[in-house]
Enzyme design. Structure first.
Site, PDB file in Angstrom:
ATOM      1  N   CYS A  95      -5.510 -14.172  23.022  1.00  0.00           N
ATOM      2  CA  CYS A  95      -4.899 -13.386  21.943  1.00  0.00           C
ATOM      3  C   CYS A  95      -5.055 -11.895  22.184  1.00  0.00           C
ATOM      4  CB  CYS A  95      -5.505 -13.785  20.607  1.00  0.00           C
ATOM      5  SG  CYS A  95      -7.300 -13.731  20.624  1.00  0.00           S
ATOM      6  N   GLU A 149       4.719 -11.176  22.122  1.00  0.00           N
ATOM      7  CA  GLU A 149       3.556 -11.805  22.751  1.00  0.00           C
ATOM      8  C   GLU A 149       4.037 -12.885  23.723  1.00  0.00           C
ATOM      9  OE1 GLU A 149       1.037 -14.439  20.371  1.00  0.00           O
ATOM     10  OE2 GLU A 149      -0.704 -13.409  21.188  1.00  0.00           O
ATOM     11  N   GLU A 164      -6.334 -14.954  11.930  1.00  0.00           N
ATOM     12  CA  GLU A 164      -6.539 -14.322  13.249  1.00  0.00           C
ATOM     13  C   GLU A 164      -5.296 -14.655  14.055  1.00  0.00           C
ATOM     14  OE1 GLU A 164      -9.050 -12.470  14.025  1.00  0.00           O
ATOM     15  OE2 GLU A 164     -10.374 -12.923  12.346  1.00  0.00           O
ATOM     16  N   LYS A 189      -9.054 -28.813  11.835  1.00  0.00           N
ATOM     17  CA  LYS A 189      -7.853 -29.348  12.477  1.00  0.00           C
ATOM     18  C   LYS A 189      -7.645 -28.580  13.782  1.00  0.00           C
ATOM     19  CE  LYS A 189      -3.133 -29.132  13.094  1.00  0.00           C
ATOM     20  NZ  LYS A 189      -3.382 -29.433  14.486  1.00  0.00           N
TER      21      LYS A 189
HETATM   22  P1  NAD Z   1       0.098 -22.020  16.531  1.00  0.00           P
HETATM   23  O1  NAD Z   1       0.233 -21.012  15.444  1.00  0.00           O
HETATM   24  O2  NAD Z   1       1.317 -22.686  17.012  1.00  0.00           O
HETATM   25  O3  NAD Z   1      -0.920 -23.166  16.112  1.00  0.00           O
HETATM   26  C1  NAD Z   1      -2.237 -22.874  15.682  1.00  0.00           C
HETATM   27  C2  NAD Z   1      -2.745 -24.052  14.859  1.00  0.00           C
HETATM   28  O4  NAD Z   1      -1.980 -24.134  13.663  1.00  0.00           O
HETATM   29  C3  NAD Z   1      -2.611 -25.399  15.549  1.00  0.00           C
HETATM   30  O5  NAD Z   1      -3.734 -26.194  15.234  1.00  0.00           O
HETATM   31  C4  NAD Z   1      -1.340 -25.945  14.919  1.00  0.00           C
HETATM   32  O6  NAD Z   1      -1.273 -27.354  14.954  1.00  0.00           O
HETATM   33  C5  NAD Z   1      -1.489 -25.448  13.494  1.00  0.00           C
HETATM   34  N1  NAD Z   1      -0.224 -25.389  12.735  1.00  0.00           N
HETATM   35  C6  NAD Z   1       1.046 -25.370  13.214  1.00  0.00           C
HETATM   36  N2  NAD Z   1       1.922 -25.336  12.194  1.00  0.00           N
HETATM   37  C7  NAD Z   1       1.194 -25.323  11.049  1.00  0.00           C
HETATM   38  C8  NAD Z   1       1.527 -25.280   9.667  1.00  0.00           C
HETATM   39  N3  NAD Z   1       2.794 -25.242   9.258  1.00  0.00           N
HETATM   40  N4  NAD Z   1       0.534 -25.278   8.756  1.00  0.00           N
HETATM   41  C9  NAD Z   1      -0.755 -25.281   9.160  1.00  0.00           C
HETATM   42  N5  NAD Z   1      -1.139 -25.338  10.453  1.00  0.00           N
HETATM   43  C10 NAD Z   1      -0.169 -25.358  11.391  1.00  0.00           C
HETATM   44  O7  NAD Z   1      -0.664 -21.236  17.721  1.00  0.00           O
HETATM   45  P2  NAD Z   1      -1.038 -21.800  19.150  1.00  0.00           P
HETATM   46  O8  NAD Z   1       0.231 -21.872  19.945  1.00  0.00           O
HETATM   47  O9  NAD Z   1      -1.915 -22.988  19.045  1.00  0.00           O
HETATM   48  O10 NAD Z   1      -1.960 -20.610  19.707  1.00  0.00           O
HETATM   49  C11 NAD Z   1      -1.456 -19.462  20.253  1.00  0.00           C
HETATM   50  C12 NAD Z   1      -1.458 -18.321  19.243  1.00  0.00           C
HETATM   51  O11 NAD Z   1      -2.773 -18.145  18.710  1.00  0.00           O
HETATM   52  C13 NAD Z   1      -1.113 -16.991  19.874  1.00  0.00           C
HETATM   53  O12 NAD Z   1      -0.212 -16.312  19.032  1.00  0.00           O
HETATM   54  C14 NAD Z   1      -2.444 -16.258  19.938  1.00  0.00           C
HETATM   55  O13 NAD Z   1      -2.351 -14.868  19.953  1.00  0.00           O
HETATM   56  C15 NAD Z   1      -3.114 -16.768  18.714  1.00  0.00           C
HETATM   57  N6  NAD Z   1      -4.567 -16.581  18.808  1.00  0.00           N
HETATM   58  C16 NAD Z   1      -5.160 -15.612  18.040  1.00  0.00           C
HETATM   59  C17 NAD Z   1      -6.529 -15.377  18.143  1.00  0.00           C
HETATM   60  C18 NAD Z   1      -7.208 -14.315  17.309  1.00  0.00           C
HETATM   61  O14 NAD Z   1      -8.428 -14.354  17.204  1.00  0.00           O
HETATM   62  N7  NAD Z   1      -6.488 -13.391  16.723  1.00  0.00           N
HETATM   63  C19 NAD Z   1      -7.290 -16.154  19.018  1.00  0.00           C
HETATM   64  C20 NAD Z   1      -6.661 -17.141  19.779  1.00  0.00           C
HETATM   65  C21 NAD Z   1      -5.288 -17.348  19.661  1.00  0.00           C
END
Ligand code: NAD
Length: 495
Positions: free
Chosen positions: A300, A399, A266, A191
């Protein structure tokens, strides 16, 4: 991440966009209910295309397809052939690298230079790295007491893996998970984030064309809770590999408890980058600049907190401001652009609101802090540095996920370590010093999953990546990731 090649890409032609369908069981499939949403180009604010909006019923269908492949064609594929197929997929992706890079840039707003020379190549590298592992994942034998001839372990795939990914590095995050999961013999439902679903859809089709059995990789696009949430609670999915925000990760961890689902998370970061006076100041300036402004700061592991030893604080800040003021956001499709558009209007508003929060907290905006005009459209923001920051301020603790750096002075190494560790996050850290002993001492004390010494933002398929503390648990990449996609079975053999 820094580009490894210096050639400039050609401006590509018309994008080849996927249909507004899900990819289930090796073919395009209309979502139940027929709903769609749009994805836009954040550099122009124009709609790119419609995307299928999946539902819990679509997740059920994907689970059925993935389970059939898990017990069927993918299970019957030998480990060596799994490796060959992954390698073939890597070759197929490499042959279409410009096409994928273009779509990634249009969907995310990142410079074509990054998509073409960093993101898609990093995905290809992960596929080849795990292709090599596929036939080297095995158990042990060991002496045991009792009436047994011997005992051994098997490393078995878990089953159907649910991969949920964010929008900042769409193809990289997807392929880090998919390559490792498939190499171990699992099947996958992916997804992607709703802002950037296009390369995931294209990749699934390409993988099947390159020989991956139908159902081994399925893509269900749609809402976070409708699709992602259904995957997390689905009893037919064995494991969730999630990359995204700490907030959503916490919810996933709670929800996964009901099915005792395996989870790796992550999550977010607020990574410290520590510069000592005995370091190479010019190299540190470049590293600090790349550490926060690469990828528009939507990274991230961005080095978003810069700690500078007081003796060189003013010199370093002056050089950093001068370098930053030469970086101007521009058309992501132009080969010379090094900063593109933030992913969405809401992300732009969030990042800009932190500039205001910083000002109210008493920080000084020493450069940037404003929107950038790139042809009157798009979510462009100038790279921003805040000085006079205290580590307890919100801008130093939360963040921001955009091109905003906070700069904080320190006097002693112990103070730098204490400040760096005073965060709920622990994803990455940087250390700049010419004293090798000090570098190792500081690296040992930092609470971070990755420490870069005299560089920043470097990744490799062979190097495990993941977080301490609220940056998550589990590891992507390297041999370590294989642990998170296999179960260990112990077998005792009697006389
Ligand atoms: P997000 O948490 O809003 O969304 C991530 C994914 O989760 C998306 O596909 C989203 O549709 C899905 N999602 C949202 N609600 C959900 C739920 N209730 N159940 C299951 N899935 C759900 O994050 P984002 O805004 O897409 O990305 C930014 C974040 O990602 C930042 O906090 C960044 O630090 C983090 N990030 C971490 C890493 C790492 O390796 N640690 C790498 C890249 C990004």
């Amino acid at each position: 991440m820094e580009p490894r090649q210096s050639q400039e890409p050609q401006k590509p032609q018309e994008p080849n966009l996927p249909p507004a369908k899900l990819f289930i069981g090796g073919e395009w499939s209309a979502p139940q209910g027929g709903k769609t949403f749009t994805t836009e180009n954040p550099a122009t604010e124009e709609t790119l295309c419609e995307v299928a909006s999946g539902s819990p019923a679509d997740v059920d269908r994907a689970v059925e397809a993935a389970q059939a492949a898990f017990t069927g064609d993918w299970r019957k594929t030998s480990a060596r052939d799994r490796g060959r197929i992954l390698w073939n997929i890597a070759d197929a992706l490499e042959a279409r690298i410009d096409e994928f890079a273009l779509v990634e840039t249009l969907d995310n707003g990142k410079p074509i230079f990054e998509s073409r020379y960093v993101d898609v190549p990093a995905g290809i590298a992960a596929l080849r790295y795990y292709a090599g592992w596929a036939d080297k994942i095995h158990g042990d034998t060991f002496p045991v007491e009792g009436p047994f001839l011997f005992a051994y372990t098997l490393r078995e795939p878990m089953g159907v893996v649910g991969a949920i990914t964010p929008w900042n590095f769409p193809i990289i995050q997807a392929l880090w998970k998919i390559a490792a999961a498939l190499a171990c013999g699992n099947t996958v439902i992916h997804k992607p984030a709703s802002y950037t679903p296009l390369t995931a859809l294209k990749f699934a089709e390409l993988a099947v064309e390159a020989g991956l059995p139908a159902g081994a990789l399925n893509v269900v696009t749609g809402g976070g809770s409708a699709v992602g949430g259904s995957m997390v609670s689905h009893p037919g999915i064995a494991k969730i590999s999630f990359t995204g925000s700490t907030e959503v990760g916490q919810g996933i961890m709670r929800q996964a408890a009901d099915t005792v689902k395996r989870v790796t998370l992550e999550l977010g970061g607020k990574s410290p980058n520590i510069v000592f006076a005995d370091g190479d100041v010019d190299a540190a300036v470049k590293g600090a600049y790349n550490g926060i402004f690469y990828g528009k700061g939507e990274v991230c592991a961005a080095g978003s907190r810069l700690f500078v030893e007081r003796k060189i604080h003013d010199e370093m800040l002056e050089k950093l401001i001068a370098r930053t003021e030469r970086l101007r956001p521009g058309d992501p499709l132009h080969p010379k652009t090094r900063m593109g558009a933030l992913v969405s209007s809401s992300q732009r508003d969030t990042v800009m609101s932190y500039v205001e929060i910083g000002k109210k907290e008493g920080a000084e905006v020493v450069t940037g802090g404003t929107l950038a005009d790139v042809g009157g459209k798009g979510y462009f923001m100038n790279p921003t540095i805040l000085s006079g920051v205290d580590n307890a301020m919100r801008v130093a603790q939360e963040e921001i996920f955009g091109p905003v750096l906070v700069v904080i002075p320190f006097d002693e190494p112990e103070e730098a370590v204490a400040l760096a560790n005073a965060s709920i996050y622990g994803l990455a850290a940087g250390v700049w010093t010419r004293d090798i002993g000090k570098a190792h001492r500081i690296a040992a004390q930092l609470q971070a999953g990755t420490v870069w010494i005299n560089q920043y933002n470097w990744y490799d398929s062979g190097a495990p990546f993941g977080g301490f503390k609220q940056s998550g648990f589990g590891r992507e990449l390297g041999r370590q990731a294989l642990e998170y996609y296999t179960e260990t079975k112990t077998v005792f053999v009697g006389k």
